[in-house]
Design an enzyme around this catalytic site. Structure first.
Site, PDB file in Angstrom:
ATOM      1  N   LYS A 251      -5.238  -0.550  11.603  1.00 18.24           N
ATOM      2  CA  LYS A 251      -4.022   0.101  11.218  1.00 18.24           C
ATOM      3  C   LYS A 251      -3.994   0.830  10.131  1.00 18.24           C
ATOM      4  CE  LYS A 251      -1.282  -3.018  14.446  1.00 18.24           C
ATOM      5  NZ  LYS A 251      -0.404  -4.108  14.422  1.00 18.24           N
ATOM      6  N   GLY A 252      -4.837   0.196   9.170  1.00 16.99           N
ATOM      7  CA  GLY A 252      -4.607   0.229   7.495  1.00 16.99           C
ATOM      8  C   GLY A 252      -4.848   1.755   7.095  1.00 16.99           C
TER       9      GLY A 252
ATOM     10  N   ASP B 274      -8.982   2.885   5.160  1.00 17.36           N
ATOM     11  CA  ASP B 274      -8.086   2.298   4.022  1.00 17.36           C
ATOM     12  C   ASP B 274      -8.849   1.928   2.755  1.00 17.36           C
ATOM     13  OD1 ASP B 274      -8.822   0.056   5.418  1.00 17.36           O
ATOM     14  OD2 ASP B 274      -6.877  -0.861   5.477  1.00 17.36           O
TER      15      ASP B 274
ATOM     16  N   LYS C 118     -14.166  -1.358  -3.018  1.00 19.88           N
ATOM     17  CA  LYS C 118     -14.521  -2.494  -3.929  1.00 19.88           C
ATOM     18  C   LYS C 118     -15.923  -2.719  -4.137  1.00 19.88           C
ATOM     19  CE  LYS C 118     -10.707  -5.651  -2.326  1.00 19.88           C
ATOM     20  NZ  LYS C 118     -10.406  -6.671  -1.423  1.00 19.88           N
TER      21      LYS C 118
ATOM     22  N   PHE D 123      -7.006  -8.673  -3.922  1.00 19.29           N
ATOM     23  CA  PHE D 123      -6.475  -8.384  -2.543  1.00 19.29           C
ATOM     24  C   PHE D 123      -5.366  -7.317  -2.677  1.00 19.29           C
ATOM     25  CE2 PHE D 123      -4.129  -8.806   1.497  1.00 19.29           C
ATOM     26  CZ  PHE D 123      -5.133  -8.799   2.329  1.00 19.29           C
ATOM     27  N   VAL D 124      -5.371  -6.170  -2.122  1.00 18.70           N
ATOM     28  CA  VAL D 124      -4.324  -5.270  -2.386  1.00 18.70           C
ATOM     29  C   VAL D 124      -3.526  -5.012  -1.201  1.00 18.70           C
ATOM     30  CG1 VAL D 124      -5.647  -3.831  -4.243  1.00 18.70           C
ATOM     31  CG2 VAL D 124      -5.866  -3.298  -2.121  1.00 18.70           C
TER      32      VAL D 124
ATOM     33  N   ASP E 239      -2.218  -4.232   4.657  1.00 15.67           N
ATOM     34  CA  ASP E 239      -1.105  -5.267   4.807  1.00 15.67           C
ATOM     35  C   ASP E 239      -1.602  -6.713   4.454  1.00 15.67           C
ATOM     36  OD1 ASP E 239      -3.189  -5.819   7.129  1.00 15.67           O
ATOM     37  OD2 ASP E 239      -1.632  -7.059   7.956  1.00 15.67           O
TER      38      ASP E 239
ATOM     39  N   ARG F 232       2.779  -2.841   4.765  1.00 18.62           N
ATOM     40  CA  ARG F 232       2.206  -1.532   4.871  1.00 18.62           C
ATOM     41  C   ARG F 232       3.004  -0.255   4.523  1.00 18.62           C
ATOM     42  NH1 ARG F 232      -2.095  -2.309   8.275  1.00 18.62           N
ATOM     43  NH2 ARG F 232      -2.021  -4.269   9.912  1.00 18.62           N
TER      44      ARG F 232
HETATM   45  P1  5GP Z   1     -14.969  -4.902   5.191  1.00 19.72           P
HETATM   46  O1  5GP Z   1     -15.287  -4.887   6.404  1.00 19.72           O
HETATM   47  O2  5GP Z   1     -15.523  -3.889   4.176  1.00 19.72           O
HETATM   48  O3  5GP Z   1     -15.101  -6.398   4.173  1.00 19.72           O
HETATM   49  O4  5GP Z   1     -13.513  -4.838   5.112  1.00 19.72           O
HETATM   50  C1  5GP Z   1     -12.582  -3.762   5.736  1.00 19.72           C
HETATM   51  C2  5GP Z   1     -11.485  -4.209   6.152  1.00 19.72           C
HETATM   52  O5  5GP Z   1     -10.793  -5.198   5.587  1.00 19.72           O
HETATM   53  C3  5GP Z   1     -10.379  -3.096   5.628  1.00 19.72           C
HETATM   54  O6  5GP Z   1     -10.168  -1.966   6.719  1.00 19.72           O
HETATM   55  C4  5GP Z   1      -9.061  -3.764   5.499  1.00 19.72           C
HETATM   56  O7  5GP Z   1      -8.277  -3.995   6.933  1.00 19.72           O
HETATM   57  C5  5GP Z   1      -9.719  -5.050   5.425  1.00 19.72           C
HETATM   58  N1  5GP Z   1      -9.590  -5.490   3.807  1.00 19.72           N
HETATM   59  C6  5GP Z   1     -10.406  -5.470   2.957  1.00 19.72           C
HETATM   60  N2  5GP Z   1     -10.175  -5.663   1.659  1.00 19.72           N
HETATM   61  C7  5GP Z   1      -8.641  -5.944   1.758  1.00 19.72           C
HETATM   62  C8  5GP Z   1      -7.651  -5.820   0.755  1.00 19.72           C
HETATM   63  O8  5GP Z   1      -8.013  -5.927  -0.346  1.00 19.72           O
HETATM   64  N3  5GP Z   1      -6.450  -5.756   1.178  1.00 19.72           N
HETATM   65  C9  5GP Z   1      -6.032  -5.584   2.620  1.00 19.72           C
HETATM   66  N4  5GP Z   1      -4.790  -5.459   2.895  1.00 19.72           N
HETATM   67  N5  5GP Z   1      -7.037  -5.339   3.373  1.00 19.72           N
HETATM   68  C10 5GP Z   1      -8.315  -5.480   3.199  1.00 19.72           C
END
Ligand code: 5GP
Length: 177
Positions: free
Chosen positions: A45-46, A102, A133, A154-155, A161, A167
């Protein structure tokens, strides 16, 4: 039902900053895809807020698709296992696919999505993420269009969310311990 208590996140990126950056990203995408149709895939959903803002600046013939994955649950750390919870509807074979996400943290989610989509023989696949990141990246992944590089925090907000909340914030903020 009682109102949930939510903490105010520490301000990171304003609505205007985000809008301005999205316009620049869209100009770049419009330039790169001249003469081509695009299938833009929103990662739910992000990615929903970013996606709806971005596509309104895109000028090529565009189809919208939606795909959902989950790996976080109610946690601030990924479970490390990506699950596909909703798939795209139409065949992607021969299409120019633009994935709109996102945030890229470890890169696990986008690597999983990229492998899944490449197996469907699209003409091309490019990745676009509002936030990235770099210090957290654990996969060999190239994100073609990045809005903002941020630290390992963590944003929330602007589609992102924590436990289903935040959101709807129009800006991006850091949710501190
Ligand atoms: P990854 O698989 O790259 O570790 O993480 C991707 C997914 O994790 C993103 O689509 C998001 O949903 C979630 N995510 C990663 N970092 C953050 C963050 O700082 N805040 C939030 N709200 N979601 C995050």
């Amino acid at each position: 039902m009682e109102k949930e208590q939510i903490k105010t996140p520490r301000f990171l990126l304003s609505e205007d900053e985000i809008k301005g950056r999205i316009k620049i990203m869209a100009d770049e995408i419009n330039h790169d895809y001249q003469g081509k149709d695009v299938t833009a895939i929103c990662i739910l959903k992000g990615g929903m807020v970013f996606f709806t803002d971005l596509i309104r600046f895109l000028k090529m013939p565009l189809r919208c698709e939606f795909l959902a994955t989950s790996s976080y649950g109610n946690d601030k750390k990924s479970s490390g296992e990506v699950k596909l919870t909703m798939d795209t509807k139409y065949p992607l074979e021969g299409k120019h696919v633009l994935v709109v996400e996102d945030i890229v943290d470890s890169g696990l989610t986008l690597s999983y999505i990229l492998a899944l989509l490449k197996a469907r023989n699209p003409a091309s696949v490019k990745l676009c993420s509002l936030l990235f990141k770099p210090a957290s990246l654990k996969r060999d992944l190239t994100v073609d269009y990045v809005g903002f590089k941020i630290g390992n925090e963590f944003v929330v907000g602007y589609g992102l969310d924590y436990a289903g909340l935040y959101r709807n914030l129009p800006y991006v903020g850091v949710l501190e311990e």
